[in-house]
Design an enzyme around this catalytic site. Structure first.
Site, PDB file in Angstrom:
ATOM      1  CG  ASP A 149      -3.951   5.113   0.380  1.00  0.00           C
ATOM      2  OD1 ASP A 149      -4.702   6.360   0.434  1.00  0.00           O
ATOM      3  OD2 ASP A 149      -3.892   4.386  -0.512  1.00  0.00           O
ATOM      4  CG  ASP A 163      -8.973   6.370  -0.169  1.00  0.00           C
ATOM      5  OD1 ASP A 163      -8.948   7.053  -1.288  1.00  0.00           O
ATOM      6  OD2 ASP A 163      -8.021   6.089   0.343  1.00  0.00           O
TER       7      ASP A 163
END
Length: 185
Positions: A149, A163
């Protein structure tokens, strides 16, 4: 809006006959066009997956885990983290189990793909984006033991391109339910 593909087939066949095509030529054209229409969902999912993989590769090559770079401070930072859990960090350390669950979800969608293609555009786009995102995060879990991330808006957990695709895909599916959920009742 199930069956919209069958309606499209009848409309195309009628238009092709008006244009002077025989039934056989109309059916061949329909098969070719139907394949092209279906291919756009696959290609769009592939583009999302490629953007996810490339962005994660660039982050891993040019940043150290934990490093944070302001892009549009104080609103947006690139912050490299490895999430070994699910969304919002729940189920930490269960990356391989989450990867297996993702693989099962992808297999289920692939098994039902023909039914999905008979649904509305929102359903097809929603499933395509959500699947591409799930595949991107699943690859991370198998290869790196956690999801890479890097988008950091400071008021929300750090996230990535996959995401966003999952969220966008689910939003389209939710929109479909809101728009057409009561038609079957």
């Amino acid at each position: 809006m199930a069956g919209s593909g069958k309606i499209w087939h009848r409309k195309w066949n009628a238009r092709a006959r008006i244009a002077g095509f025989g039934e056989e030529e109309a059916n061949i054209a329909l098969i070719l066009m139907g394949g092209a229409v279906r291919l756009r969902y696959f290609l769009s999912g592939f583009v999302v997956l490629a953007a996810d993989r490339l962005s994660k590769l660039l982050v891993m090559q040019h940043m150290v885990e934990g490093e944070s770079i302001p892009i549009a401070a104080p609103f947006l930072y690139l912050t490299f983290v490895r999430n070994s859990g699910a969304a919002f960090g729940i189920l930490k350390g269960k990356a391989h189990w989450l990867a297996v669950l993702g693989l099962l979800g992808i297999a289920l969608a692939a098994w039902q793909w023909k039914k999905i293609l008979d649904q509305s555009s929102r359903v097809k786009w929603g499933v395509s984006f959500a699947l591409a995102g799930a595949l991107g995060n699943m690859i991370d879990r198998f290869v790196y033991g956690g999801v890479i991330d890097f988008f950091d808006v400071r008021i929300w957990p750090i996230f990535n391109v996959a995401d966003m695709a999952i969220l966008g895909g689910v939003a389209l599916l939710f929109w479909e339910v809101l728009a057409h959920g009561r038609e079957g009742n």
